[in-house]
Design a protein around this motif. Structure first.
Motif, PDB file in Angstrom:
ATOM      1  N   UNK A 171      -7.772   3.989  10.818  1.00  0.00           N
ATOM      2  CA  UNK A 171      -6.620   4.629  11.459  1.00  0.00           C
ATOM      3  C   UNK A 171      -5.540   5.067  10.472  1.00  0.00           C
ATOM      4  N   UNK A 172      -5.803   4.905   9.192  1.00  0.00           N
ATOM      5  CA  UNK A 172      -4.781   5.265   8.206  1.00  0.00           C
ATOM      6  C   UNK A 172      -4.766   6.773   7.963  1.00  0.00           C
ATOM      7  N   UNK A 173      -3.584   7.319   7.784  1.00  0.00           N
ATOM      8  CA  UNK A 173      -3.448   8.717   7.395  1.00  0.00           C
ATOM      9  C   UNK A 173      -3.621   8.884   5.890  1.00  0.00           C
ATOM     10  N   UNK A 174      -3.170   7.865   5.169  1.00  0.00           N
ATOM     11  CA  UNK A 174      -3.196   7.955   3.708  1.00  0.00           C
ATOM     12  C   UNK A 174      -3.013   6.561   3.127  1.00  0.00           C
ATOM     13  N   UNK A 175      -3.682   6.282   2.025  1.00  0.00           N
ATOM     14  CA  UNK A 175      -3.519   5.025   1.302  1.00  0.00           C
ATOM     15  C   UNK A 175      -3.093   5.365  -0.120  1.00  0.00           C
ATOM     16  N   UNK A 176      -1.978   4.809  -0.530  1.00  0.00           N
ATOM     17  CA  UNK A 176      -1.424   5.125  -1.848  1.00  0.00           C
ATOM     18  C   UNK A 176      -1.347   3.842  -2.667  1.00  0.00           C
ATOM     19  N   UNK A 177      -1.880   3.904  -3.880  1.00  0.00           N
ATOM     20  CA  UNK A 177      -1.841   2.751  -4.776  1.00  0.00           C
ATOM     21  C   UNK A 177      -0.694   2.910  -5.758  1.00  0.00           C
ATOM     22  N   UNK A 178       0.126   1.870  -5.850  1.00  0.00           N
ATOM     23  CA  UNK A 178       1.221   1.865  -6.817  1.00  0.00           C
ATOM     24  C   UNK A 178       1.035   0.653  -7.732  1.00  0.00           C
ATOM     25  N   UNK A 179       2.014   0.436  -8.599  1.00  0.00           N
ATOM     26  CA  UNK A 179       1.844  -0.551  -9.658  1.00  0.00           C
ATOM     27  C   UNK A 179       1.574  -1.952  -9.123  1.00  0.00           C
ATOM     28  N   UNK A 180       2.354  -2.414  -8.168  1.00  0.00           N
ATOM     29  CA  UNK A 180       2.221  -3.803  -7.714  1.00  0.00           C
ATOM     30  C   UNK A 180       1.793  -3.909  -6.256  1.00  0.00           C
ATOM     31  N   UNK A 181       1.058  -2.907  -5.749  1.00  0.00           N
ATOM     32  CA  UNK A 181       0.600  -3.023  -4.370  1.00  0.00           C
ATOM     33  C   UNK A 181       0.002  -1.743  -3.823  1.00  0.00           C
ATOM     34  N   UNK A 182      -0.093  -1.703  -2.481  1.00  0.00           N
ATOM     35  CA  UNK A 182      -0.656  -0.578  -1.746  1.00  0.00           C
ATOM     36  C   UNK A 182       0.272  -0.201  -0.609  1.00  0.00           C
ATOM     37  N   UNK A 183       0.280   1.098  -0.276  1.00  0.00           N
ATOM     38  CA  UNK A 183       1.018   1.606   0.884  1.00  0.00           C
ATOM     39  C   UNK A 183       0.011   2.204   1.860  1.00  0.00           C
ATOM     40  N   UNK A 185      -0.268   4.351   5.362  1.00  0.00           N
ATOM     41  CA  UNK A 185       0.495   5.218   6.254  1.00  0.00           C
ATOM     42  C   UNK A 185      -0.259   5.398   7.574  1.00  0.00           C
ATOM     43  N   UNK A 186       0.482   5.335   8.693  1.00  0.00           N
ATOM     44  CA  UNK A 186      -0.120   5.406  10.021  1.00  0.00           C
ATOM     45  C   UNK A 186       0.626   6.404  10.890  1.00  0.00           C
ATOM     46  N   UNK A 191      -0.675   0.822  15.230  1.00  0.00           N
ATOM     47  CA  UNK A 191      -1.705   0.653  14.204  1.00  0.00           C
ATOM     48  C   UNK A 191      -1.150  -0.093  12.993  1.00  0.00           C
ATOM     49  N   UNK A 192       0.091   0.188  12.643  1.00  0.00           N
ATOM     50  CA  UNK A 192       0.707  -0.512  11.511  1.00  0.00           C
ATOM     51  C   UNK A 192       0.894  -1.994  11.834  1.00  0.00           C
ATOM     52  N   UNK A 193       1.303  -2.299  13.060  1.00  0.00           N
ATOM     53  CA  UNK A 193       1.493  -3.693  13.456  1.00  0.00           C
ATOM     54  C   UNK A 193       0.166  -4.447  13.438  1.00  0.00           C
ATOM     55  N   UNK A 194      -0.903  -3.753  13.804  1.00  0.00           N
ATOM     56  CA  UNK A 194      -2.225  -4.372  13.771  1.00  0.00           C
ATOM     57  C   UNK A 194      -2.615  -4.738  12.338  1.00  0.00           C
ATOM     58  N   UNK A 195      -2.306  -3.867  11.383  1.00  0.00           N
ATOM     59  CA  UNK A 195      -2.594  -4.150   9.989  1.00  0.00           C
ATOM     60  C   UNK A 195      -1.774  -5.345   9.493  1.00  0.00           C
ATOM     61  N   UNK A 196      -0.505  -5.416   9.869  1.00  0.00           N
ATOM     62  CA  UNK A 196       0.349  -6.533   9.454  1.00  0.00           C
ATOM     63  C   UNK A 196      -0.202  -7.847  10.004  1.00  0.00           C
ATOM     64  N   UNK A 197      -0.612  -7.854  11.268  1.00  0.00           N
ATOM     65  CA  UNK A 197      -1.195  -9.067  11.860  1.00  0.00           C
ATOM     66  C   UNK A 197      -2.467  -9.477  11.121  1.00  0.00           C
TER      67      UNK A 197
END
Length: 501
Positions: A171-183, A185-186, A191-197
């Protein structure tokens, strides 16, 4: 028998005194019913538009698609009685749908006339809103920012495999990798709350959320927000040496403050290398009693085992917790490989007695010749701090890479420029999978057919993954006939255990 009042043909008596041919010539009961229409279809998600703004999934010639088409002419069908409806076969690529309808209506003097006709629908392509947001890539309503304040990415590599296994990335629109983690986008907050859970159930973490008002319709009282979820994973990775607070160490069964992290799953798994006492720390406990890693993975040094004695029984202290059954306690004399020209040796207790023998190479941390910048370690009695903490046995990495006949799938994401350190960390994670069966159970491992299976006679003792634990990675490159339909097929993965040859 009566005669038709129009053509004089003998007919059975009926209220209209007319034959069927003359009656149909005089009256058309399908008048006012449109014989053509349009339906809108999204190519990306293969859904049909159900006015005014709902997109539904329908298979060709299904009951759902038939109901959708009938709703288009529902108003004009109110003056007749619908007897039967069905599809007439059309070529799937013709962009045409044909419906065969049978209707009845009472006509002249109470006579009931039945008529069959065809309604043709033209399938027009139209991108739905969800697919439009995905293609735009910058249009999102919620973002999950996953962060871990550590120099190693082992936890993220493990988390990536969990997301792939449970298909949480669909369900993600985009996944972005940065230096200390991942972003992540929904297009919706749900859908975002489901990922957090999911993250809170799989790794020890804490989260907080915020939202920003984008627009507001004062007439309909509709608010448009963009939501942000921040998830912070505990800054502890596998093979880290940590120093617990005295209060936390006491609550875990009077274990030593200096411990080794042997695994990070939904909890932090610690082991005391002096007693084999184990403990699990969940996210809530960690944030109440935080602690940090004493060393960076790059500070690992290579030691050689000069002598090792296994300790079979060691008396438990008062209030001591459970001990590990998978490890063996041992006392070892070690020497740094960089100091082989000297006689300087170190004595230490280790939990790796089941795999270490004299002459083996092992990686560990030197606590005797370093400055510990930790508030709990600085307050400890120096006699309680070991000189060396051994972490894992060392094997020939190049040889392990050459014979590794399995692979992992990766998330499609926008990457920053990768360096050699990222590749080294990824190889560390692959070696952890080979060594730890518990973590391996949560990961889909695929067989790499490009690398042949080696015989066990060429084994140097390094842990390996058996064929029974691997999944077949099936690549379909042509259809059953091997004909022109080959380009239309995509790659699939078959999740079934590989049979042993």
């Amino acid at each position: 028998m009566d005669l038709c009042c129009q053509c004089g043909v003998p007919i059975p008596p009926n209220p209209a005194n007319m034959c069927v041919g003359c009656l149909r010539a005089q009256v058309d009961i399908t008048e006012g019913i449109p014989k053509q229409g349009t339906v809108h279809f999204c190519k990306q998600c293969e859904r049909y538009l159900q006015p005014p703004g709902t997109w539904i999934q329908c298979a060709l010639e299904s009951r759902e698609l038939l109901a959708l088409c009938l709703k288009k002419i529902k108003a004009s069908l109110s003056k007749v009685r619908l007897i039967d409806a069905g599809f007439i076969w059309t070529e799937p690529h013709s962009k045409r749908l044909k419906l065969k309808l049978t209707v009845q209506k009472e006509v002249i003097n109470g006579a009931v006339l039945q008529q069959v006709f065809v309604v043709e629908y033209i399938v027009q392509s139209q991108m739905c809103e969800d697919c439009h947001r995905i293609e735009a890539k910058d249009f999102w309503k919620a973002v999950v920012q996953v962060r871990q304040k550590t120099m190693h990415k082992k936890t993220f590599y493990y988390l990536e495999q969990l997301i792939l296994k449970h298909r949480l990335h669909q369900n993600t629109l985009r996944i972005k990798e940065i230096h200390d983690g991942l972003d992540f986008y929904y297009s919706s907050k749900q859908h975002a709350q489901k990922m957090v859970d999911f993250l809170q159930c799989t790794v020890p973490s804490r989260s907080k959320s915020s939202q920003r008002l984008i627009s507001h319709d004062i007439h309909s009282n509709v608010y448009n927000y963009k939501s942000t979820f921040s998830v912070e994973i505990v800054p502890i990775c596998k093979d880290n040496v940590v120093c617990l607070s005295p209060k936390l160490a006491q609550s875990l069964g009077n274990m030593s403050q200096i411990c080794v992290c042997i695994r990070v799953t939904s909890t932090i798994h610690l082991i005391d290398p002096r007693t084999l006492q184990i403990a699990e720390i969940d996210g809530n406990t960690y944030w109440r009693h935080p602690f940090n890693s004493l060393f960076h993975p790059k500070q690992l040094e290579e030691f050689i085992i000069m002598d090792i004695n296994r300790v079979h029984e060691k008396k438990k202290g008062a209030g001591a917790g459970a001990r590990s059954n998978k490890h063996t306690l041992a006392e070892a004399w070690v020497r740094k490989t960089s100091e082989l020209d000297t006689d300087h040796q170190y004595f230490c207790c280790t939990h790796l007695g089941h795999i270490l023998n004299p002459g083996d190479l092992v990686l560990g941390f030197d606590l005797a010749n370093c400055n510990l910048n930790d508030e709990f370690a600085n307050k400890m009695n120096p006699q309680h701090i070991p000189d060396v903490v051994l972490i894992k046995k060392s094997y020939d990495r190049s040889k392990r890479q050459r014979r590794r006949n399995w692979k992992l799938k990766e998330l499609e994401r926008d990457r920053e420029a990768t360096d050699t350190d990222d590749e080294r960390q990824y190889q560390d994670f692959l070696e952890d999978l080979e060594e730890d069966e518990t973590i391996r159970k949560n990961v889909n491992i695929y067989r790499n057919a490009d690398i042949p299976v080696e015989s066990d006679t060429d084994d140097d003792g390094a842990p390996r993954i058996s064929l029974a634990e691997m999944l077949e990675d099936l690549h379909i490159s042509q259809d059953a006939t091997g004909g022109e339909g080959a380009e239309m097929l995509t790659e699939h993965s078959l999740a079934s255990p590989a049979s042993k040859p």
